[in-house]
Design a protein around this motif. Structure first.
Motif, PDB file in Angstrom:
ATOM      1  N   GLN A   1     -38.918  51.653   7.817  1.00 53.13           N
ATOM      2  CA  GLN A   1     -39.430  50.461   8.249  1.00 53.13           C
ATOM      3  C   GLN A   1     -38.371  49.757   9.041  1.00 53.13           C
ATOM      4  OE1 GLN A   1     -42.321  48.973   7.199  1.00 53.13           O
ATOM      5  NE2 GLN A   1     -42.624  50.986   6.773  1.00 53.13           N
ATOM      6  N   PRO A   2     -38.689  49.086  10.009  1.00 54.61           N
ATOM      7  CA  PRO A   2     -37.901  48.208  11.121  1.00 54.61           C
ATOM      8  C   PRO A   2     -37.326  47.191  10.109  1.00 54.61           C
ATOM      9  CG  PRO A   2     -40.054  47.409  11.470  1.00 54.61           C
ATOM     10  CD  PRO A   2     -40.096  48.851  10.306  1.00 54.61           C
ATOM     11  N   VAL A   3     -35.778  47.062  10.272  1.00 57.09           N
ATOM     12  CA  VAL A   3     -34.994  45.997   9.516  1.00 57.09           C
ATOM     13  C   VAL A   3     -33.790  45.612  10.406  1.00 57.09           C
ATOM     14  CG1 VAL A   3     -33.468  45.690   7.631  1.00 57.09           C
ATOM     15  CG2 VAL A   3     -35.388  47.112   7.135  1.00 57.09           C
ATOM     16  N   GLN A   4     -33.543  44.267  10.404  1.00 61.86           N
ATOM     17  CA  GLN A   4     -32.773  43.651  11.403  1.00 61.86           C
ATOM     18  C   GLN A   4     -31.289  43.566  10.539  1.00 61.86           C
ATOM     19  OE1 GLN A   4     -34.625  40.070  12.547  1.00 61.86           O
ATOM     20  NE2 GLN A   4     -35.657  40.897  14.114  1.00 61.86           N
ATOM     21  N   LEU A   5     -30.397  43.935  11.546  1.00 61.43           N
ATOM     22  CA  LEU A   5     -29.048  43.594  11.104  1.00 61.43           C
ATOM     23  C   LEU A   5     -28.794  42.233  11.640  1.00 61.43           C
ATOM     24  CD1 LEU A   5     -26.322  44.263   9.898  1.00 61.43           C
ATOM     25  CD2 LEU A   5     -25.389  45.231  11.942  1.00 61.43           C
ATOM     26  N   GLN A   6     -28.235  41.119  10.705  1.00 61.58           N
ATOM     27  CA  GLN A   6     -28.011  39.908  11.047  1.00 61.58           C
ATOM     28  C   GLN A   6     -26.573  39.392  10.752  1.00 61.58           C
ATOM     29  OE1 GLN A   6     -31.264  37.659   9.295  1.00 61.58           O
ATOM     30  NE2 GLN A   6     -32.488  37.984  11.144  1.00 61.58           N
ATOM     31  N   PHE A   7     -26.064  38.514  11.611  1.00 60.02           N
ATOM     32  CA  PHE A   7     -24.696  37.973  11.522  1.00 60.02           C
ATOM     33  C   PHE A   7     -24.757  36.293  11.378  1.00 60.02           C
ATOM     34  CE2 PHE A   7     -20.571  36.344  13.084  1.00 60.02           C
ATOM     35  CZ  PHE A   7     -19.607  37.312  11.941  1.00 60.02           C
ATOM     36  N   ARG A   8     -23.863  35.948  10.508  1.00 58.94           N
ATOM     37  CA  ARG A   8     -23.683  34.418  10.480  1.00 58.94           C
ATOM     38  C   ARG A   8     -22.174  33.982  10.494  1.00 58.94           C
ATOM     39  NH1 ARG A   8     -23.080  30.802   6.079  1.00 58.94           N
ATOM     40  NH2 ARG A   8     -23.405  32.392   4.497  1.00 58.94           N
ATOM     41  N   LYS A   9     -21.788  33.282  11.427  1.00 60.42           N
ATOM     42  CA  LYS A   9     -20.071  33.157  11.622  1.00 60.42           C
ATOM     43  C   LYS A   9     -19.958  32.064  10.599  1.00 60.42           C
ATOM     44  CE  LYS A   9     -16.989  31.191  14.880  1.00 60.42           C
ATOM     45  NZ  LYS A   9     -16.894  30.295  16.249  1.00 60.42           N
ATOM     46  N   LYS A  10     -18.822  32.390   9.926  1.00 59.94           N
ATOM     47  CA  LYS A  10     -18.274  31.485   8.972  1.00 59.94           C
ATOM     48  C   LYS A  10     -18.159  29.917   9.441  1.00 59.94           C
ATOM     49  CE  LYS A  10     -14.116  30.565   6.159  1.00 59.94           C
ATOM     50  NZ  LYS A  10     -12.652  30.706   5.951  1.00 59.94           N
ATOM     51  N   GLY A  11     -19.037  29.122   8.446  1.00 55.86           N
ATOM     52  CA  GLY A  11     -18.974  27.466   8.911  1.00 55.86           C
ATOM     53  C   GLY A  11     -20.053  27.461   9.435  1.00 55.86           C
ATOM     54  N   SER A  12     -21.003  28.332   9.845  1.00 55.98           N
ATOM     55  CA  SER A  12     -22.475  28.087  10.388  1.00 55.98           C
ATOM     56  C   SER A  12     -23.468  28.464   9.305  1.00 55.98           C
ATOM     57  CB  SER A  12     -22.756  29.091  11.334  1.00 55.98           C
ATOM     58  OG  SER A  12     -24.176  29.186  11.984  1.00 55.98           O
ATOM     59  N   SER A  13     -24.825  27.622   9.629  1.00 56.13           N
ATOM     60  CA  SER A  13     -25.767  28.057   8.765  1.00 56.13           C
ATOM     61  C   SER A  13     -27.039  29.012   9.129  1.00 56.13           C
ATOM     62  CB  SER A  13     -26.421  26.741   8.441  1.00 56.13           C
ATOM     63  OG  SER A  13     -26.815  26.111   9.542  1.00 56.13           O
ATOM     64  N   THR A  14     -26.526  29.634  10.594  1.00 51.35           N
ATOM     65  CA  THR A  14     -27.540  30.332  11.076  1.00 51.35           C
ATOM     66  C   THR A  14     -27.277  31.783  11.282  1.00 51.35           C
ATOM     67  OG1 THR A  14     -28.243  28.227  12.435  1.00 51.35           O
ATOM     68  CG2 THR A  14     -29.016  30.279  13.385  1.00 51.35           C
ATOM     69  N   TYR A  15     -28.149  32.607  11.150  1.00 50.46           N
ATOM     70  CA  TYR A  15     -28.024  33.893  11.527  1.00 50.46           C
ATOM     71  C   TYR A  15     -28.663  34.518  12.641  1.00 50.46           C
ATOM     72  CZ  TYR A  15     -26.593  35.535   6.659  1.00 50.46           C
ATOM     73  OH  TYR A  15     -25.724  35.754   5.388  1.00 50.46           O
ATOM     74  N   THR A  16     -27.889  35.273  13.287  1.00 55.58           N
ATOM     75  CA  THR A  16     -28.385  35.878  14.558  1.00 55.58           C
ATOM     76  C   THR A  16     -28.401  37.350  14.492  1.00 55.58           C
ATOM     77  OG1 THR A  16     -26.231  35.961  15.393  1.00 55.58           O
ATOM     78  CG2 THR A  16     -27.468  34.198  16.379  1.00 55.58           C
ATOM     79  N   THR A  17     -29.699  37.914  15.194  1.00 59.65           N
ATOM     80  CA  THR A  17     -29.817  39.259  14.979  1.00 59.65           C
ATOM     81  C   THR A  17     -29.039  40.103  15.890  1.00 59.65           C
ATOM     82  OG1 THR A  17     -32.152  38.907  14.529  1.00 59.65           O
ATOM     83  CG2 THR A  17     -31.713  41.150  15.263  1.00 59.65           C
ATOM     84  N   LEU A  18     -28.437  41.011  15.376  1.00 59.98           N
ATOM     85  CA  LEU A  18     -27.462  42.182  16.323  1.00 59.98           C
ATOM     86  C   LEU A  18     -28.170  43.121  16.893  1.00 59.98           C
ATOM     87  CD1 LEU A  18     -24.257  41.709  13.964  1.00 59.98           C
ATOM     88  CD2 LEU A  18     -24.728  40.522  16.059  1.00 59.98           C
ATOM     89  N   LYS A  19     -28.865  43.721  16.083  1.00 61.44           N
ATOM     90  CA  LYS A  19     -29.841  44.832  16.161  1.00 61.44           C
ATOM     91  C   LYS A  19     -30.999  45.238  15.250  1.00 61.44           C
ATOM     92  CE  LYS A  19     -26.123  47.565  16.070  1.00 61.44           C
ATOM     93  NZ  LYS A  19     -25.284  48.903  15.722  1.00 61.44           N
ATOM     94  N   THR A  20     -31.812  46.036  15.649  1.00 58.93           N
ATOM     95  CA  THR A  20     -32.777  46.461  14.487  1.00 58.93           C
ATOM     96  C   THR A  20     -32.861  47.961  14.452  1.00 58.93           C
ATOM     97  OG1 THR A  20     -34.329  44.795  15.414  1.00 58.93           O
ATOM     98  CG2 THR A  20     -35.333  46.795  14.272  1.00 58.93           C
TER      99      THR A  20
END
Length: 309
Positions: free
Chosen positions: A246-265
């Protein structure tokens, strides 16, 4: 509560010949509700032909068609069912009935249910609640009703292949003083109606997702390894198993932020495991995110914090 037809000679709108009931788990009222509805359903569909209330000469005695119908059926978009815990979902709908139908009678009941497949199919499985719906009259012939659909996965009500789209339906029964437990019970004096294809919902195998990012702490510019596992409920052995490829995204949220961004699938292994690497830049949280399928709900792992030095 689940229903499934088991006698091939019977056919009809739900084509229900017998209830496949779980072991007793509720109050006596729930057991009574099941038994009463089962008896009427069996009689309503014990006819040759594809519909209840058949006029064929060889048809068994049946309830008469009750003057009531259903609309405005509302149910959750998805029902997430795990391995053991009962899961109840609220359903609301409108019931419109003839002036001669007394919905306030003690022996009148209505209930929502969901079914999988063809409403005219003999083998259609269905899920009810443990008790009838409750209704509030808004006029002499219209009522708003609320009921529950309850799944009991720990009692073998569902098979894995049945995950996906189920359709909504409702029924009503007027016993008119007839006692289903009596030897003198006259089914022809009981009113019955049903309607399918009122709506739809997804009955899904609940999902779980984990994540672990290492090392912690890590020097800036070094490699971080992120592992995890995507699993989902198996309704046949009441355990969670890995969900493969199954495709799964690796995501990252910078300390102090509330938003995750996708790094790769990446895709899960045949056992549902996940493993990939990324470069450490700043302090933050790593997580895996699964978008879901029709049979399995979306799920996000709880972010794992990595201190970058």
């Amino acid at each position: 509560m689940r229903i499934r037809a088991t006698v091939a000679a019977v056919s009809g709108a739900l084509a229900i010949s017998t209830f496949a009931l779980p072991a007793a788990h509720a109050a006596d009222s729930a057991d009574s509700f099941r038994a009463d509805v089962a008896k009427v359903l069996q009689a309503a569909h014990a006819a040759s032909g594809k519909t209840a209330f058949s006029s064929s000469a060889d048809a068994e005695p049946q309830p008469y068609p009750l003057d009531a119908t259903f609309s405005n059926f509302k149910i959750a978009k998805a029902i997430k069912v795990g391995t053991t815990a009962d899961v109840s979902t609220k359903v609301t709908y409108t019931m419109t009935h003839g002036a001669d139908v007394d919905i306030t009678a003690d022996d009148f009941l209505t209930a929502p249910f969901i079914y999988r497949g063809d409403f005219d199919n003999l083998d259609t499985p269905a899920l009810f609640g443990d008790n009838p719906a409750t209704c509030t009259a808004t006029s002499a012939t219209i009522a708003t009703c609320t009921g529950l659909i309850t799944a009991h996965p720990g009692q073998g009500e569902l098979s894995n292949s049945e995950a996906g789209t189920w359709k909504g339906a409702a029924l009503a029964i007027a016993f008119n003083g007839q006692d289903p437990t009596s030897d003198t019970f006259d089914i022809t004096k009981v009113g019955y109606t049903e309607k399918g294809d009122l709506g739809s919902t997804l009955v899904q195998r609940n999902s779980r997702l984990t994540v672990n990012a290492t090392p912690e702490p890590v020097n800036k510019g070094k490699t971080i390894t992120v592992v995890g596992k995507l699993s989902r409920a198996n309704w046949e052995d009441n355990k969670y198993h890995g969900y493969s490829t199954q495709p799964v995204q690796l995501q990252f949220r910078k300390k102090g932020s509330s938003t995750y961004t996708t790094l790769k699938t990446i895709k899960t292994s045949t056992t549902g495991d996940l493993k990939t690497t990324t470069t450490a830049t700043v302090d933050g949280y790593y997580r895996y995110a699964f978008a879901g399928t029709s049979t399995t709900p979306a799920v996000n792992a709880t972010g794992d914090f990595v201190d970058v030095q």
